[in-house]
Write an enzyme that holds these catalytic residues in place. Structure first.
Site, PDB file in Angstrom:
ATOM      1  N   GLU A 173      41.782 -19.813  13.373  1.00  0.00           N
ATOM      2  CA  GLU A 173      40.325 -19.631  13.298  1.00  0.00           C
ATOM      3  C   GLU A 173      39.909 -18.638  12.216  1.00  0.00           C
ATOM      4  OE1 GLU A 173      38.591 -18.577  17.059  1.00  0.00           O
ATOM      5  OE2 GLU A 173      39.538 -20.239  18.107  1.00  0.00           O
ATOM      6  N   GLU A 195      43.713 -25.197  20.757  1.00  0.00           N
ATOM      7  CA  GLU A 195      43.157 -24.339  21.820  1.00  0.00           C
ATOM      8  C   GLU A 195      42.063 -25.088  22.543  1.00  0.00           C
ATOM      9  OE1 GLU A 195      41.682 -20.434  20.820  1.00  0.00           O
ATOM     10  OE2 GLU A 195      43.435 -19.994  19.575  1.00  0.00           O
TER      11      GLU A 195
HETATM   12  O1  IFM Z   1      40.788 -15.603  22.907  1.00  0.00           O
HETATM   13  C1  IFM Z   1      40.304 -16.352  21.838  1.00  0.00           C
HETATM   14  C2  IFM Z   1      41.436 -16.703  20.883  1.00  0.00           C
HETATM   15  O2  IFM Z   1      42.096 -15.569  20.419  1.00  0.00           O
HETATM   16  C3  IFM Z   1      40.897 -17.455  19.697  1.00  0.00           C
HETATM   17  N1  IFM Z   1      40.079 -18.567  20.117  1.00  0.00           N
HETATM   18  C4  IFM Z   1      39.076 -18.346  21.106  1.00  0.00           C
HETATM   19  C5  IFM Z   1      39.671 -17.634  22.303  1.00  0.00           C
HETATM   20  C6  IFM Z   1      38.605 -17.385  23.376  1.00  0.00           C
HETATM   21  O3  IFM Z   1      37.605 -16.556  22.882  1.00  0.00           O
END
Ligand code: IFM
Length: 475
Positions: free
Chosen positions: A176, A377
């Protein structure tokens, strides 16, 4: 949200293609703790977390889930869970305390042992090279605003590839980059805490350049594992039908989605609408040679999906999905809530159907240039107690995960809206309740409850649900 909102385990198991990877994801800074031991150097997040008021519950990441000392226990949990793959990140300052120069062998040894233990447990390692913990020495020299950080990142990657490259199945260069650039450099709600607004755009370019240099370093080392990147994608719609809302929604789409995926997948930055073009000038002057470096062939494209965004023209609000920011109010747009959706503990809309349409958008935009996709994710926080004596009945999380995985699988199955997208895997965010950045320990995303006083791990109902899916598939 209830379990009935998503497909059943049996329905999901039937949709899973052969070879589809079920995994869980974590990040070093959120779980490891042990920030001052065995030669680790400080990171941008160590410093940011010490600033008064930076972490909403006033907590410290110093211990987090104590994973540095409990990795054996956590791998045993994953084995019990039955996942195929574990996505975890390496702490750059644990491996290179200053982000350049001498390597800390103890740090590398920790990850070397972790990889071996995973392989011994039959779990395939997916390594993220950078998940936000920039070595503090580099941050002091400008961090990702500086081109030198990209070059150092390429060098660090070569060090890692030489030690772990023979055994890592999948590599994710960056996690990200939008969150680092936007929340960290643009809005100041994450490390390093700058509120530069559009002047933060060099942090976009240098992360992408770092990605390209890292891919080159991995290829030069001849690693057999697949190589990709993990971008957060937030589908954007305009709040109203008027021209100004539409223009601001397009601008926001550029800011959170396209200025990352376009150069990575096509080799050029998107051309912004004329009226907002001056805001993006720091990107559009990027040298062609950098764009060639950024545009590397990838084996997979990682998508982190959490929520859609609705945008209206006009500034004035301080709310961002990651916290409150005064400079946010200076931007010419703001986020509008979705009253039609239930929300997570963070207040994020629960909108699984946008995951399928977002995959459609990616394929429409990039066609044959879109590599096979991994959902790197997907998950949600819900309010849960700090201390438990029995399994947490996190039925909402079960419903959330079933609905999102169901959408992703349905959309990419024959007849689905994104049937021409090759979806190869799904990683739940996350294994353990952990240090959720600026929200401290106040947002619990884990399949496993963690009591942060005792470090007691207690699998939740969602853990048992994911385990039954993994078992149903193999039956
Ligand atoms: O915890 C974070 C992660 O580190 C990166 N993506 C979003 C998640 C939730 O906020």
């Amino acid at each position: 949200m209830t379990v009935q909102d998503g497909p059943s385990v049996e329905q999901l198991a039937r949709l899973l293609p052969a070879g589809f990877v079920l995994g869980v994801a974590t990040a070093a800074f959120q779980i490891e703790g042990s920030l001052d031991v065995d030669g680790r150097g400080p990171s941008s997040w160590d410093a940011f977390a010490e600033k008064p008021g930076a972490i909403s519950d006033g907590s410290s990441p110093a211990v987090a889930c104590d994973h540095y000392n409990r990795s054996g226990e956590d791998i045993a949990l994953m084995r019990e869970l039955g996942v195929d793959s574990y996505r975890f990140s390496l702490s750059w300052p644990r491996i290179q305390p200053d982000g350049k120069g001498p390597v800390n062998e103890q740090g590398l040894d920790f990850y070397d042992r972790l990889v071996d233990k995973l392989l011994a447990a039959g779990i395939s390692p997916m390594v993220t090279l950078f998940h936000w913990d920039t070595p503090l020495a580099l941050e002091h020299d400008g961090g990702w605003l500086s081109r030198a950080t990209a070059e150092r990142f390429g060098e660090y990657t070569a060090v890692v590839a030489a030690r772990l490259g023979d055994r890592v199945a999948q590599w994710v260069t960056l996690n990200e980059p939008v969150s680092v650039a936007l929340q960290g450099y643009g809005l100041g709600v994450h490390a390093p805490g700058h509120g530069l607004l559009f002047d933060a755009l060099p942090a976009v370019h240098h992360q992408l350049l770092g990605h390209g240099l890292a891919v080159q370093a991995l290829r030069a080392a001849g690693v057999p594992g697949g190589i990709g990147v993990a971008n957060m994608h937030a589908p954007v719609t305009a709040a109203g039908g008027g021209y100004r809302d539409k223009l601001m929604a397009d601008t926001f789409d550029l800011l959170v989605n396209r200025i990352y995926s376009d150069p990575l997948l096509t080799g050029s930055y998107p051309v912004p609408p004329l009226l907002v073009r001056p805001w993006f000038r720091l990107l559009n002057s990027a040298p062609d040679e950098d764009l060639r470096t950024i545009h590397q062939p990838l084996d997979f494209y990682g998508v982190n999906y959490y929520y859609p965004v609705r945008i209206a023209a006009g500034g004035g609000t301080r709310n961002t999905p990651a916290g409150e920011s005064d400079v946010m109010a200076k931007l010419p747009f703001h986020l509008v809530p979705f009253p039609e959706y239930k929300v997570t503990g963070f207040g994020w809309p629960v909108a699984p159907e946008h995951l399928g349409t977002m995959l459609r958008t990616l394929k429409d935009r990039y066609g044959a240039s879109l590599p096979p996709v991994m959902i790197t994710e997907s998950g949600a926080s819900f309010p849960e107690p700090a201390r438990v004596t029995e399994t947490v009945r996190d039925t909402e999380r079960v419903g959330y995960l079933a609905a999102h995985l169901g959408q992703a699988l349905g959309a990419t199955s024959p007849g689905g809206v994104a049937e021409d997208v090759e979806l190869r895997g799904y990683y739940v965010w996350t294994l353990l309740d952990n240090f959720e950045w600026a929200a401290g320990y106040s947002q619990r995303f884990g399949l496993v409850h963690v009591d942060f006083e005792t470090q007691q791990r207690t699998p939740k109902e969602s853990f048992h649900w994911y385990r039954s899916l993994s078992r149903a598939r193999r039956a």
